[in-house]
Each structure stands twice: as C-alpha cells, then as structure tokens.
Design a protein around this motif. Sequence first.
Motif, PDB file in Angstrom:
ATOM      1  N   MET A   1      -6.280 -11.886  -7.752  1.00 59.48           N
ATOM      2  CA  MET A   1      -5.592 -11.759  -6.468  1.00 59.48           C
ATOM      3  C   MET A   1      -4.138 -11.320  -6.657  1.00 59.48           C
ATOM      4  O   MET A   1      -3.599 -10.567  -5.845  1.00 59.48           O
ATOM      5  N   VAL A   2      -3.517 -11.771  -7.740  1.00 60.66           N
ATOM      6  CA  VAL A   2      -2.156 -11.298  -8.051  1.00 60.66           C
ATOM      7  C   VAL A   2      -2.180  -9.809  -8.352  1.00 60.66           C
ATOM      8  O   VAL A   2      -1.283  -9.055  -7.944  1.00 60.66           O
ATOM      9  N   LYS A   3      -3.227  -9.366  -9.032  1.00 57.01           N
ATOM     10  CA  LYS A   3      -3.378  -7.926  -9.287  1.00 57.01           C
ATOM     11  C   LYS A   3      -3.507  -7.171  -7.955  1.00 57.01           C
ATOM     12  O   LYS A   3      -2.947  -6.078  -7.791  1.00 57.01           O
ATOM     13  N   GLY A   4      -4.238  -7.752  -7.022  1.00 62.28           N
ATOM     14  CA  GLY A   4      -4.355  -7.148  -5.697  1.00 62.28           C
ATOM     15  C   GLY A   4      -3.004  -7.035  -5.022  1.00 62.28           C
ATOM     16  O   GLY A   4      -2.704  -6.040  -4.352  1.00 62.28           O
ATOM     17  N   LEU A   5      -2.186  -8.043  -5.218  1.00 58.83           N
ATOM     18  CA  LEU A   5      -0.845  -8.031  -4.634  1.00 58.83           C
ATOM     19  C   LEU A   5       0.006  -6.925  -5.254  1.00 58.83           C
ATOM     20  O   LEU A   5       0.817  -6.281  -4.576  1.00 58.83           O
ATOM     21  N   LEU A   6      -0.185  -6.675  -6.522  1.00 58.66           N
ATOM     22  CA  LEU A   6       0.518  -5.573  -7.184  1.00 58.66           C
ATOM     23  C   LEU A   6       0.044  -4.221  -6.646  1.00 58.66           C
ATOM     24  O   LEU A   6       0.845  -3.298  -6.457  1.00 58.66           O
ATOM     25  N   THR A   7      -1.254  -4.111  -6.383  1.00 63.92           N
ATOM     26  CA  THR A   7      -1.773  -2.886  -5.768  1.00 63.92           C
ATOM     27  C   THR A   7      -1.120  -2.668  -4.403  1.00 63.92           C
ATOM     28  O   THR A   7      -0.661  -1.561  -4.091  1.00 63.92           O
ATOM     29  N   ALA A   8      -1.093  -3.719  -3.598  1.00 67.28           N
ATOM     30  CA  ALA A   8      -0.477  -3.629  -2.271  1.00 67.28           C
ATOM     31  C   ALA A   8       0.980  -3.200  -2.371  1.00 67.28           C
ATOM     32  O   ALA A   8       1.468  -2.382  -1.577  1.00 67.28           O
ATOM     33  N   THR A   9       1.670  -3.735  -3.366  1.00 68.78           N
ATOM     34  CA  THR A   9       3.075  -3.396  -3.584  1.00 68.78           C
ATOM     35  C   THR A   9       3.249  -1.907  -3.864  1.00 68.78           C
ATOM     36  O   THR A   9       4.160  -1.259  -3.321  1.00 68.78           O
TER      37      THR A   9
ATOM     38  N   GLY B   1       1.045  -1.800  10.526  1.00 70.29           N
ATOM     39  CA  GLY B   1       0.272  -0.684   9.982  1.00 70.29           C
ATOM     40  C   GLY B   1       0.421  -0.576   8.482  1.00 70.29           C
ATOM     41  O   GLY B   1      -0.568  -0.443   7.746  1.00 70.29           O
ATOM     42  N   SER B   2       1.652  -0.622   8.009  1.00 73.88           N
ATOM     43  CA  SER B   2       1.899  -0.549   6.566  1.00 73.88           C
ATOM     44  C   SER B   2       1.289  -1.744   5.847  1.00 73.88           C
ATOM     45  O   SER B   2       0.677  -1.599   4.780  1.00 73.88           O
ATOM     46  N   ALA B   3       1.457  -2.928   6.419  1.00 76.71           N
ATOM     47  CA  ALA B   3       0.908  -4.139   5.795  1.00 76.71           C
ATOM     48  C   ALA B   3      -0.609  -4.052   5.664  1.00 76.71           C
ATOM     49  O   ALA B   3      -1.181  -4.388   4.621  1.00 76.71           O
ATOM     50  N   ALA B   4      -1.272  -3.590   6.726  1.00 78.68           N
ATOM     51  CA  ALA B   4      -2.730  -3.482   6.692  1.00 78.68           C
ATOM     52  C   ALA B   4      -3.188  -2.413   5.702  1.00 78.68           C
ATOM     53  O   ALA B   4      -4.208  -2.565   5.023  1.00 78.68           O
ATOM     54  N   ALA B   5      -2.424  -1.333   5.606  1.00 80.51           N
ATOM     55  CA  ALA B   5      -2.741  -0.279   4.632  1.00 80.51           C
ATOM     56  C   ALA B   5      -2.609  -0.818   3.212  1.00 80.51           C
ATOM     57  O   ALA B   5      -3.465  -0.569   2.351  1.00 80.51           O
ATOM     58  N   MET B   6      -1.529  -1.539   2.956  1.00 72.88           N
ATOM     59  CA  MET B   6      -1.316  -2.151   1.648  1.00 72.88           C
ATOM     60  C   MET B   6      -2.454  -3.102   1.302  1.00 72.88           C
ATOM     61  O   MET B   6      -2.991  -3.096   0.188  1.00 72.88           O
ATOM     62  N   ALA B   7      -2.831  -3.915   2.281  1.00 71.74           N
ATOM     63  CA  ALA B   7      -3.864  -4.929   2.062  1.00 71.74           C
ATOM     64  C   ALA B   7      -5.230  -4.306   1.819  1.00 71.74           C
ATOM     65  O   ALA B   7      -5.985  -4.744   0.947  1.00 71.74           O
ATOM     66  N   SER B   8      -5.562  -3.279   2.586  1.00 63.87           N
ATOM     67  CA  SER B   8      -6.871  -2.649   2.444  1.00 63.87           C
ATOM     68  C   SER B   8      -7.002  -1.966   1.088  1.00 63.87           C
ATOM     69  O   SER B   8      -8.043  -2.063   0.424  1.00 63.87           O
ATOM     70  N   ALA B   9      -5.942  -1.284   0.665  1.00 68.56           N
ATOM     71  CA  ALA B   9      -5.954  -0.653  -0.666  1.00 68.56           C
ATOM     72  C   ALA B   9      -6.142  -1.704  -1.755  1.00 68.56           C
ATOM     73  O   ALA B   9      -6.868  -1.482  -2.736  1.00 68.56           O
ATOM     74  N   ALA B  10      -5.492  -2.854  -1.578  1.00 67.79           N
ATOM     75  CA  ALA B  10      -5.618  -3.939  -2.554  1.00 67.79           C
ATOM     76  C   ALA B  10      -7.060  -4.409  -2.675  1.00 67.79           C
ATOM     77  O   ALA B  10      -7.588  -4.581  -3.778  1.00 67.79           O
ATOM     78  N   VAL B  11      -7.710  -4.601  -1.545  1.00 69.80           N
ATOM     79  CA  VAL B  11      -9.094  -5.085  -1.560  1.00 69.80           C
ATOM     80  C   VAL B  11     -10.018  -4.054  -2.205  1.00 69.80           C
ATOM     81  O   VAL B  11     -10.943  -4.421  -2.949  1.00 69.80           O
ATOM     82  N   VAL B  12      -9.775  -2.785  -1.950  1.00 68.64           N
ATOM     83  CA  VAL B  12     -10.601  -1.743  -2.570  1.00 68.64           C
ATOM     84  C   VAL B  12     -10.540  -1.853  -4.092  1.00 68.64           C
ATOM     85  O   VAL B  12     -11.574  -1.819  -4.769  1.00 68.64           O
ATOM     86  N   GLU B  13      -9.329  -2.008  -4.637  1.00 70.47           N
ATOM     87  CA  GLU B  13      -9.228  -2.168  -6.099  1.00 70.47           C
ATOM     88  C   GLU B  13      -9.822  -3.489  -6.569  1.00 70.47           C
ATOM     89  O   GLU B  13     -10.443  -3.547  -7.634  1.00 70.47           O
ATOM     90  N   MET B  14      -9.641  -4.537  -5.788  1.00 73.22           N
ATOM     91  CA  MET B  14     -10.217  -5.833  -6.150  1.00 73.22           C
ATOM     92  C   MET B  14     -11.743  -5.759  -6.221  1.00 73.22           C
ATOM     93  O   MET B  14     -12.377  -6.502  -6.966  1.00 73.22           O
ATOM     94  N   MET B  15     -12.326  -4.836  -5.451  1.00 77.69           N
ATOM     95  CA  MET B  15     -13.786  -4.690  -5.420  1.00 77.69           C
ATOM     96  C   MET B  15     -14.276  -3.600  -6.372  1.00 77.69           C
ATOM     97  O   MET B  15     -15.452  -3.243  -6.356  1.00 77.69           O
ATOM     98  N   GLY B  16     -13.361  -3.073  -7.183  1.00 80.09           N
ATOM     99  CA  GLY B  16     -13.766  -2.096  -8.182  1.00 80.09           C
ATOM    100  C   GLY B  16     -13.670  -0.654  -7.759  1.00 80.09           C
ATOM    101  O   GLY B  16     -14.127   0.246  -8.472  1.00 80.09           O
ATOM    102  N   GLY B  17     -13.060  -0.399  -6.599  1.00 81.54           N
ATOM    103  CA  GLY B  17     -12.893   0.963  -6.131  1.00 81.54           C
ATOM    104  C   GLY B  17     -11.833   1.703  -6.927  1.00 81.54           C
ATOM    105  O   GLY B  17     -10.988   1.090  -7.586  1.00 81.54           O
ATOM    106  N   CYS B  18     -11.866   3.026  -6.862  1.00 72.76           N
ATOM    107  CA  CYS B  18     -10.917   3.840  -7.617  1.00 72.76           C
ATOM    108  C   CYS B  18      -9.628   4.063  -6.828  1.00 72.76           C
ATOM    109  O   CYS B  18      -9.521   3.681  -5.658  1.00 72.76           O
ATOM    110  N   VAL B  19      -8.656   4.693  -7.464  1.00 73.42           N
ATOM    111  CA  VAL B  19      -7.353   4.925  -6.845  1.00 73.42           C
ATOM    112  C   VAL B  19      -7.485   5.776  -5.584  1.00 73.42           C
ATOM    113  O   VAL B  19      -6.869   5.482  -4.556  1.00 73.42           O
ATOM    114  N   SER B  20      -8.281   6.817  -5.635  1.00 74.48           N
ATOM    115  CA  SER B  20      -8.471   7.687  -4.471  1.00 74.48           C
ATOM    116  C   SER B  20      -9.065   6.907  -3.295  1.00 74.48           C
ATOM    117  O   SER B  20      -8.665   7.105  -2.141  1.00 74.48           O
ATOM    118  N   GLN B  21      -9.995   6.022  -3.585  1.00 73.28           N
ATOM    119  CA  GLN B  21     -10.584   5.214  -2.516  1.00 73.28           C
ATOM    120  C   GLN B  21      -9.561   4.256  -1.914  1.00 73.28           C
ATOM    121  O   GLN B  21      -9.539   4.039  -0.698  1.00 73.28           O
TER     122      GLN B  21
END
Length: 291
Positions: free
Chosen positions: A141-149, A173-193
């Motif tokens: 989850m900390v890694k997800g937070l770094l993604t969001a950052t 809007g920005s917060a939700a974008a940050m959060a969604s990108a974080a979850v994608v990586e947390m679930m194994g998605g790639c950078v483009s996703q």
Amino acid sequence: MFVNSGKELINICKEKKITIWQYTLQSESKDSGLNEKDVFERMRNSFKVMEASAEEALHKEVKSYSGLIGGNAFKLNKYVQNKKTLTGEFMVKAMARALSCSEVNAAMGRIVAAPTAGSCGIVPATIISAGEKLNLSEDDMVKGLLTATGIGMIIAKNATVSGAEGGCQAECGSAAAMASAAVVEMMGGCVSQALDAAAIVIKNILGLVCDPVAGLVEIPCAKRNASGTVSALTTADMVLSGVHSYIPFDDVVSAMYEVGKSLPCSLRETALGGVAATPTGAALQKQVFGE
C-alpha cells in the motif's frame, strides 16, 4: 528531477523496466539526498496518518467545528454492517473511509493533504480499501502511495491541484486520478494502464467547480471525496479489463488546466457560486459566521 510528462514517464519506466512507484522512490531519493529506504519509511509514516484518519470516524461520530458536517462516515459504516447494500460491503466501506478523512479534517484532526485538504479522503480510502480487498501488505500500500505521488507530481507540473486555481476538478479530480493509477499498479497493471486510469478519471470529472459552502471544505467537498473514491476504484477495474483512454493522460491534464482557467472566479473556491450561492448555502454561511 522528476519527469515532465506521462509520456516521459512511460518511456523511462519501460527503458529501466521499473514501475511508477519505483521511479518515484528513486527520484525522491536523488532530490532529497535521502536513501531509498528512508524515503520509503517517510512515506510509510504518511500512510499511517492516512490510515488513522480513514478509520477514526467509522466508529464514532466526528463533527466539524463549524457544525456543517459530521457523522456520515459512522452512518455508512453502520449501514454496511447490515449487509443489505446495493454496491456491496467493499464499496460502501471505501466511501465511509473517504468521508472519515474529510470529517477528521473538518474537525481539525490530523490528515495528509493528498494532494489537498479538501480532497484528503480519496487517496487513503482507495488505497486502503483496495489493499484490504486484495490482501496486500502495508508495504504494497505504501508502494501504491508512491505511485499516486508520481501521478500527482506530473499533474502539478503541468496544471494545478488547487481548487482556487482550477476548480474541484483540480482537487478531487487529481486525487482520484492519483488513486486510480495507484490501484492499477497495486493490481499488477503496467505504467500505460495506470496513466489510462488517471486520464479516464479526470475526463469524467472535467469541469467540476469548487463551490464550498461558507468557504469551508466541508459541503459539498466531503461527499465529493466519497464519489472520487468510487470513480478511482471502478476506473481501475475498467482499465485492467483492457479499456484504454483514447485521449492520452498528458492531453487530459492540459485540457483540465485550460478548463480550470476558463472557470469564472465565482466557481473557484470563493464560495460565490454553485451550491454555495444557493439560498440554503447562504443560510448555512449565516449559521456558521452570523450576519
């Protein structure tokens, strides 16, 4: 120095074969002079504050100093225990966590502005709820937070995360974008996703005004945090199913900035327009501040 665009981020992560969270960690280490372990632990400390604020108002009614909001996170958490919800325990609990952070903030409690105080519930509620659902560790989850950052840094470089400058699209809007990108990586998605998810979330909230009643980030801000959390979580699933954003992340961020600059002053955190200017909004302002 952090990259200037999503396109650059995709290229450098592909070249180095790393994720967004890894790139963010490395960049912060270079910029701060701290080693990567220390940077990670600092982010863990922020995560623990987020975790506490997302939990506090679930078990007791937390009221704002103004008296405008409070107790809704408690109501949602109690509601989900009846197991008769339409969207299920996971989603209702996520909304409750977002409201909890907002209520703790309005009660002068300790929160992490992510990226702002008015949008402080979205990133914590999204990452914590996804982590719990996926049985992930605190480190994950900390890694997800770094993604969001990392996503937030690009938005801040090219647009704004300030409601006073760009409306609520720039905050929630920005917060939700940050959060969604974080979850994608947390679930194994790639950078483009991850960037596709961020782009879709912003497109879906494009043009949202900032109209806080009485000038306080309480009404309608708290409920927009719950809405942003739902958007972040559902968009992550959408992207991981194979759905792409036809408009690239960088173009969407640019559009958000242009839309924000086009908004009249009354719709950018001045409490002079939107729901703040309605008869009820005006009455609530008098309730808080008097005549």
